[in-house]
Enzyme design. Structure first.
Site, short mmCIF file in Angstrom:
data_model
loop_
_atom_site.label_atom_id
_atom_site.label_comp_id
_atom_site.label_asym_id
_atom_site.label_seq_id
_atom_site.Cartn_x
_atom_site.Cartn_y
_atom_site.Cartn_z
N LYS A 15 -0.11 1.94 4.33
CA LYS A 15 0.91 2.55 3.47
C LYS A 15 1.73 3.60 4.22
O LYS A 15 2.92 3.76 3.97
CB LYS A 15 0.28 3.19 2.23
N LYS A 59 -0.78 -9.95 1.72
CA LYS A 59 -1.27 -10.04 0.34
C LYS A 59 -0.11 -9.86 -0.65
O LYS A 59 0.89 -9.20 -0.32
CB LYS A 59 -2.40 -9.02 0.10
N LYS A 62 2.94 -5.16 -4.99
CA LYS A 62 4.05 -4.63 -5.79
C LYS A 62 5.17 -4.13 -4.88
O LYS A 62 6.31 -4.05 -5.29
CB LYS A 62 3.56 -3.44 -6.62
P1 TYM Z 1 -3.89 -1.06 -7.15
O1 TYM Z 1 -3.19 -0.40 -8.28
O2 TYM Z 1 -3.15 -1.22 -5.84
O3 TYM Z 1 -4.41 -2.48 -7.56
C1 TYM Z 1 -5.10 -2.68 -8.77
C2 TYM Z 1 -6.14 -3.76 -8.62
O4 TYM Z 1 -5.54 -5.01 -8.25
C3 TYM Z 1 -6.21 -5.53 -7.10
N1 TYM Z 1 -5.22 -6.26 -6.27
C4 TYM Z 1 -5.37 -7.52 -5.86
N2 TYM Z 1 -6.35 -8.42 -6.07
C5 TYM Z 1 -6.20 -9.64 -5.52
N3 TYM Z 1 -5.10 -9.99 -4.79
C6 TYM Z 1 -4.09 -9.12 -4.56
N4 TYM Z 1 -3.01 -9.49 -3.87
C7 TYM Z 1 -4.21 -7.81 -5.11
N5 TYM Z 1 -3.40 -6.71 -5.10
C8 TYM Z 1 -4.05 -5.77 -5.81
C9 TYM Z 1 -6.74 -4.29 -6.37
O5 TYM Z 1 -7.80 -4.62 -5.50
C10 TYM Z 1 -7.18 -3.44 -7.53
O6 TYM Z 1 -8.46 -3.81 -7.97
N6 TYM Z 1 -6.74 2.68 -5.49
C11 TYM Z 1 -6.65 1.63 -6.46
C12 TYM Z 1 -6.71 2.10 -7.90
C13 TYM Z 1 -7.88 2.98 -8.24
C14 TYM Z 1 -9.19 2.52 -8.51
C15 TYM Z 1 -9.93 3.70 -8.82
C16 TYM Z 1 -9.80 1.27 -8.51
C17 TYM Z 1 -7.86 4.31 -8.37
N7 TYM Z 1 -9.09 4.77 -8.73
C18 TYM Z 1 -11.29 3.63 -9.11
C19 TYM Z 1 -11.16 1.21 -8.81
C20 TYM Z 1 -11.89 2.38 -9.12
C21 TYM Z 1 -5.33 0.93 -6.28
O7 TYM Z 1 -4.40 1.49 -5.75
O8 TYM Z 1 -5.27 -0.31 -6.85
#
Ligand code: TYM
Length: 341
Positions: free
Chosen positions: A119, A202, A205
């Site tokens: 990032k 991957k 967004k």
């Molecule tokens: P975030 O908001 O980027 O993504 C949310 C969830 O979607 C999953 N994900 C994917 N899974 C499969 N293929 C993809 N291309 C893909 N892109 C995203 C992510 O693995 C995630 O599960 N830091 C985290 C949010 C967070 C969190 C937490 C998660 C904050 N606190 C505590 C679990 C527990 C994040 O930025 O996810």
């Protein structure tokens, strides 16, 4: 020090930035719903504090994106009577325990976080301290609920491992055996959904190409169009999964299909192996439309009543705070902070 047995509890969260895409849905939300419906105790968060680490979305956009993600959670099947649903900033313990964990985590650990490197890119010097520290806040999100299981996509594995390291070091340093060591739950056919334009990246967004992802806001036409235009190679589908080795884009389409159809990638190959992509893509587009169109319609219906969405979030926050403020108090007591009895 023996680690006590913690009751099973699920925590996970998603950032309210951009539109929820197929990767988020298949890698995370679908599993959230399955765990809720399998009668786990489930806590799901909209992690708004995380959503300001890269840029300021702006006041209106933050509110809009939070409500929209809440609507998406509900439309996908999360039920506020079964799961605790809330936004992170409404429960102060996340930031408070997050600070303590920033003092537990070592710089060497944080320097290994690949998501920060991705990032921050070449501009790490200009990144916010929050972007660097955010895995410690993520550990607090999980551990403020003594969560034992964390459903996420593959890209979050390293952050959950860091949460385990933080819990373990805190427990050891204070001889307290207070926090559980949470386990990532990463399974299913679509734990890493790839871009529709480039099978080595991957689905994300932040990809500048809208054609690279299907979002929960796409209508049936654009879903079908994006799948038709998805990059593949000129070969037909192989007969087996092994025969697809090295064909990232083609494999991605198979895995997405499997996850949407709720069957294994092997079963997809048994049914469609040998087909040309011009035959396979329409089948896949129909299935994606069938699974996603209802969610989009329900999201739009829910969004017409923002007051009701806010009510769901605030009720959830009250229930979340009941758990998290107790954990914060215990943590402060373990540290010896003087506070009201
Ligand atoms: P975030 O908001 O980027 O993504 C949310 C969830 O979607 C999953 N994900 C994917 N899974 C499969 N293929 C993809 N291309 C893909 N892109 C995203 C992510 O693995 C995630 O599960 N830091 C985290 C949010 C967070 C969190 C937490 C998660 C904050 N606190 C505590 C679990 C527990 C994040 O930025 O996810």
């Amino acid at each position: 020090m023996t680690t006590p047995k913690f009751p099973r509890r699920v925590f996970s969260g998603i950032q309210p930035t951009g539109d929820l895409h197929l990767g988020n849905y298949l890698g995370a939300v679908k599993r959230f719903v399955e765990m809720q419906d399998a009668a786990w105790e489930t806590v799901y968060c909209i992690v708004d504090l995380h959503a300001i680490t890269v840029t300021w979305p702006g006041r209106d956009e933050m509110t809009r994106a939070t409500r929209e993600l809440t609507a998406a959670y509900l439309a996908c099947g999360l039920d506020p009577d079964k799961s605790i649903l809330f936004n992170q900033s409404a429960v102060s313990a996340h930031a408070e325990i997050g600070w303590i964990f920033s003092c537990v985590a070592r710089l060497g650990w944080m320097n290994r976080m690949t998501q920060f490197k991705d990032k921050a890119g070449k501009n790490a010097e200009r990144s916010s301290l929050g972007l660097y520290a955010y895995p410690a806040l993520q550990a607090a999100d999980i551990l403020a609920y003594h969560a034992t299981h964390v459903p996420v996509g593959e890209d979050q594995r390293q952050h959950i491992e860091l949460a385990r390291d933080i819990a373990q070091k805190f427990n050891l340093d204070y001889g307290a055996a207070y926090f559980p060591l949470p386990e990532p739950v990463i399974d299913g056919a679509a734990t890493r959904v790839m871009s529709l334009r480039d099978g080595t990246k991957k689905m994300s967004k932040s990809d500048p190409s809208d054609q690279s992802r299907i979002t929960l806001k796409d209508d049936a036409d654009s879903i079908a169009k994006k799948i038709r235009k998805a990059r593949t190679d000129p070969e037909p589908l192989g007969e087996t999964l092994e025969a697809m080795e090295g064909r990232a884009e083609a494999l991605n389409l198979v895995r997405i299909y499997a996850a949407l159809a709720e069957i294994s990638p092997e079963a997809v190959m048994a049914e469609h192996g040998g087909k040309s992509f011009s035959d396979f893509k329409p089948v896949r587009a129909d299935l994606a439309v069938e699974k996603l169109a209802g969610i989009t319609a329900e999201m739009n219906r829910l969004l017409s009543d923002p007051a009701e969405i806010d009510r769901v979030l605030m009720n959830g926050a009250d229930r979340a705070a009941e758990i998290a403020l107790k954990v914060r108090k215990d943590t402060y007591d373990i540290l010896g902070f003087v506070s009201r009895p």
